[in-house]
Design a protein around this motif. Structure first.
Motif, PDB file in Angstrom:
ATOM      1  N   THR A  45       0.812  -1.479  -0.486  1.00  0.00           N
ATOM      2  CA  THR A  45       0.459  -0.250  -0.007  1.00  0.00           C
ATOM      3  C   THR A  45       0.977   1.173   0.092  1.00  0.00           C
ATOM      4  O   THR A  45       0.264   2.340   0.076  1.00  0.00           O
ATOM      5  N   ALA A  46       2.272   0.556   0.070  1.00  0.00           N
ATOM      6  CA  ALA A  46       2.935   2.545  -0.018  1.00  0.00           C
ATOM      7  C   ALA A  46       4.805   1.742  -0.896  1.00  0.00           C
ATOM      8  O   ALA A  46       5.987   2.114  -0.022  1.00  0.00           O
ATOM      9  N   ALA A  47       4.662   1.836  -1.662  1.00  0.00           N
ATOM     10  CA  ALA A  47       5.653   0.782  -2.364  1.00  0.00           C
ATOM     11  C   ALA A  47       5.740   1.670  -3.185  1.00  0.00           C
ATOM     12  O   ALA A  47       6.302   1.186  -4.288  1.00  0.00           O
ATOM     13  N   SER A  48       6.346   2.439  -2.365  1.00  0.00           N
ATOM     14  CA  SER A  48       7.230   3.502  -3.939  1.00  0.00           C
ATOM     15  C   SER A  48       8.963   3.132  -4.198  1.00  0.00           C
ATOM     16  O   SER A  48       8.958   3.425  -5.288  1.00  0.00           O
ATOM     17  N   PHE A  49       8.821   2.841  -3.362  1.00  0.00           N
ATOM     18  CA  PHE A  49      10.312   2.820  -3.766  1.00  0.00           C
ATOM     19  C   PHE A  49      10.902   1.606  -4.687  1.00  0.00           C
ATOM     20  O   PHE A  49      10.941   1.349  -5.845  1.00  0.00           O
ATOM     21  N   ALA A  50       9.827   0.299  -4.442  1.00  0.00           N
ATOM     22  CA  ALA A  50       9.615  -0.823  -5.305  1.00  0.00           C
ATOM     23  C   ALA A  50       8.848  -0.450  -6.349  1.00  0.00           C
ATOM     24  O   ALA A  50       9.909  -1.146  -7.952  1.00  0.00           O
ATOM     25  N   ASN A  51       8.250   0.782  -7.094  1.00  0.00           N
ATOM     26  CA  ASN A  51       7.345   0.923  -7.958  1.00  0.00           C
ATOM     27  C   ASN A  51       8.770   2.048  -8.676  1.00  0.00           C
ATOM     28  O   ASN A  51       8.673   1.904  -9.757  1.00  0.00           O
ATOM     29  N   SER A  52       9.435   2.625  -8.238  1.00  0.00           N
ATOM     30  CA  SER A  52      10.762   3.405  -8.718  1.00  0.00           C
ATOM     31  C   SER A  52      11.073   2.396  -9.002  1.00  0.00           C
ATOM     32  O   SER A  52      12.190   2.614 -10.056  1.00  0.00           O
ATOM     33  N   MET A  53      11.959   1.036  -8.626  1.00  0.00           N
ATOM     34  CA  MET A  53      12.775   0.375  -9.323  1.00  0.00           C
ATOM     35  C   MET A  53      12.130   0.049 -10.209  1.00  0.00           C
ATOM     36  O   MET A  53      12.883  -0.534 -11.337  1.00  0.00           O
ATOM     37  N   SER A  54      11.248  -0.537 -10.102  1.00  0.00           N
ATOM     38  CA  SER A  54      10.401  -1.322 -11.595  1.00  0.00           C
ATOM     39  C   SER A  54      10.306  -0.503 -12.927  1.00  0.00           C
ATOM     40  O   SER A  54      10.550  -0.828 -13.830  1.00  0.00           O
ATOM     41  N   GLN A  55      10.701   0.763 -12.771  1.00  0.00           N
ATOM     42  CA  GLN A  55      10.247   2.052 -13.274  1.00  0.00           C
ATOM     43  C   GLN A  55      11.868   2.296 -13.926  1.00  0.00           C
ATOM     44  O   GLN A  55      11.865   3.292 -14.393  1.00  0.00           O
ATOM     45  N   SER A  56      12.958   2.093 -13.014  1.00  0.00           N
ATOM     46  CA  SER A  56      14.006   2.527 -13.250  1.00  0.00           C
ATOM     47  C   SER A  56      14.747   4.107 -12.500  1.00  0.00           C
ATOM     48  O   SER A  56      14.736   4.785 -13.877  1.00  0.00           O
ATOM     49  N   ALA A  57      12.709   4.959 -12.333  1.00  0.00           N
ATOM     50  CA  ALA A  57      13.464   6.496 -12.379  1.00  0.00           C
ATOM     51  C   ALA A  57      12.082   6.633 -10.912  1.00  0.00           C
ATOM     52  O   ALA A  57      11.489   6.027 -10.573  1.00  0.00           O
ATOM     53  N   MET A  58      13.074   7.688 -10.470  1.00  0.00           N
ATOM     54  CA  MET A  58      12.195   7.534  -8.860  1.00  0.00           C
ATOM     55  C   MET A  58      10.431   8.974  -8.889  1.00  0.00           C
ATOM     56  O   MET A  58      10.421   9.585  -9.955  1.00  0.00           O
ATOM     57  N   SER A  65      -1.353   4.248   0.958  1.00  0.00           N
ATOM     58  CA  SER A  65      -2.648   4.681   1.725  1.00  0.00           C
ATOM     59  C   SER A  65      -2.302   3.498   2.995  1.00  0.00           C
ATOM     60  O   SER A  65      -0.806   3.060   2.838  1.00  0.00           O
ATOM     61  N   ALA A  66      -2.612   4.793   3.698  1.00  0.00           N
ATOM     62  CA  ALA A  66      -1.971   4.625   5.709  1.00  0.00           C
ATOM     63  C   ALA A  66      -1.875   2.859   5.382  1.00  0.00           C
ATOM     64  O   ALA A  66      -3.641   2.175   5.127  1.00  0.00           O
ATOM     65  N   SER A  67      -1.735   2.246   6.615  1.00  0.00           N
ATOM     66  CA  SER A  67      -1.427   1.401   7.331  1.00  0.00           C
ATOM     67  C   SER A  67      -1.162   1.172   8.008  1.00  0.00           C
ATOM     68  O   SER A  67      -0.679   1.871   8.714  1.00  0.00           O
ATOM     69  N   PHE A  68      -1.185  -0.798   8.985  1.00  0.00           N
ATOM     70  CA  PHE A  68      -0.700  -0.452  10.629  1.00  0.00           C
ATOM     71  C   PHE A  68       1.062  -0.651  10.137  1.00  0.00           C
ATOM     72  O   PHE A  68       1.401  -0.595  11.000  1.00  0.00           O
ATOM     73  N   VAL A  69       1.362  -0.888   9.164  1.00  0.00           N
ATOM     74  CA  VAL A  69       2.901  -0.615   8.600  1.00  0.00           C
ATOM     75  C   VAL A  69       3.384   0.555   8.461  1.00  0.00           C
ATOM     76  O   VAL A  69       3.513   1.093   7.170  1.00  0.00           O
ATOM     77  N   ASP A  70       3.423   1.020   9.867  1.00  0.00           N
ATOM     78  CA  ASP A  70       3.532   2.591   9.397  1.00  0.00           C
ATOM     79  C   ASP A  70       5.021   3.170   9.652  1.00  0.00           C
ATOM     80  O   ASP A  70       5.651   4.606   9.834  1.00  0.00           O
ATOM     81  N   GLY A  71       5.760   2.495  10.059  1.00  0.00           N
ATOM     82  CA  GLY A  71       6.657   2.812   9.858  1.00  0.00           C
ATOM     83  C   GLY A  71       8.550   2.242   8.194  1.00  0.00           C
ATOM     84  O   GLY A  71       9.140   2.440   8.132  1.00  0.00           O
ATOM     85  N   CYS A  72       7.350   1.882   7.939  1.00  0.00           N
ATOM     86  CA  CYS A  72       8.279   1.672   6.236  1.00  0.00           C
ATOM     87  C   CYS A  72       7.189   1.987   4.714  1.00  0.00           C
ATOM     88  O   CYS A  72       6.128   1.885   5.087  1.00  0.00           O
ATOM     89  N   GLY A  73       8.038   2.110   4.062  1.00  0.00           N
ATOM     90  CA  GLY A  73       7.282   2.836   2.835  1.00  0.00           C
ATOM     91  C   GLY A  73       6.899   4.151   3.007  1.00  0.00           C
ATOM     92  O   GLY A  73       6.578   5.006   3.956  1.00  0.00           O
ATOM     93  N   SER A  74       6.685   4.652   1.843  1.00  0.00           N
ATOM     94  CA  SER A  74       5.771   6.323   1.490  1.00  0.00           C
ATOM     95  C   SER A  74       5.103   6.816  -0.256  1.00  0.00           C
ATOM     96  O   SER A  74       4.882   5.725  -0.832  1.00  0.00           O
TER      97      SER A  74
END
Length: 152
Positions: A45-58, A65-74
């Motif tokens: 729900t907050a996989a911005s780095f994985a998404n960026s890596m898959s596109q080879s661009a930031m 979306s927010a979740s109980f996993v609030d210490g990682c993802g953005s």
């Protein structure tokens, strides 16, 4: 500390928030355990780095979306960290929330380890990734968790 116990891990999974922990671990592995594959783990729900890596661009994460996993993802990778993280991290994983919740419960029930969502994300990613073989290490950190996550 990891390399004192496991001198040459094949893979290491690290929770990914802003990238500082992941880059610190990756830097140590690159210098002290050449060949270790460094994996990042974020909630899907907050996989911005994985998404960026898959596109080879930031790029921003469109479905954040927010979740109980609030210490990682953005919502988006940190611009100041992207040049470093995109080179240091070998593979990036987006982990389903149900997998993370399951790992939190398993660690608590079977091992009496209390871990927050971000800390469980690395183990959830490793368990989900069926392509890795050899010696696998997961960085599990943080115990700041709402007990309702354990007992839903």
């Amino acid at each position: 500390e990891i390399l004192e116990d496991i001198p040459k891990p094949d893979h290491i999974y690290v929770p990914f928030g802003g990238g500082s922990l992941a880059c610190g671990v990756a830097s140590a592995m690159k210098h002290l355990s050449e060949g270790t594959v460094v994996h990042s783990a974020e909630p899907e729900t907050a996989a911005s780095f994985a998404n960026s890596m898959s596109q080879s661009a930031m790029v921003p994460f469109p479905d954040w979306s927010a979740s109980f996993v609030d210490g990682c993802g953005s919502k988006a990778p940190l611009p100041s960290m992207w040049p470093l993280t995109s080179k240091m991290i070998n593979k990036a994983h987006a982990v389903p929330l149900d997998d993370i919740r399951s790992v939190i419960k398993q660690l608590f029930v079977k091992h009496r380890i209390v871990v927050e969502g971000a800390g469980a994300c690395s183990l959830a990613a490793a368990l989900r990734d069926t392509t890795t073989t050899g010696t696998i290490v997961c960085v599990i950190s943080g115990g700041c968790i709402n007990p309702s996550v354990l007992f839903d």
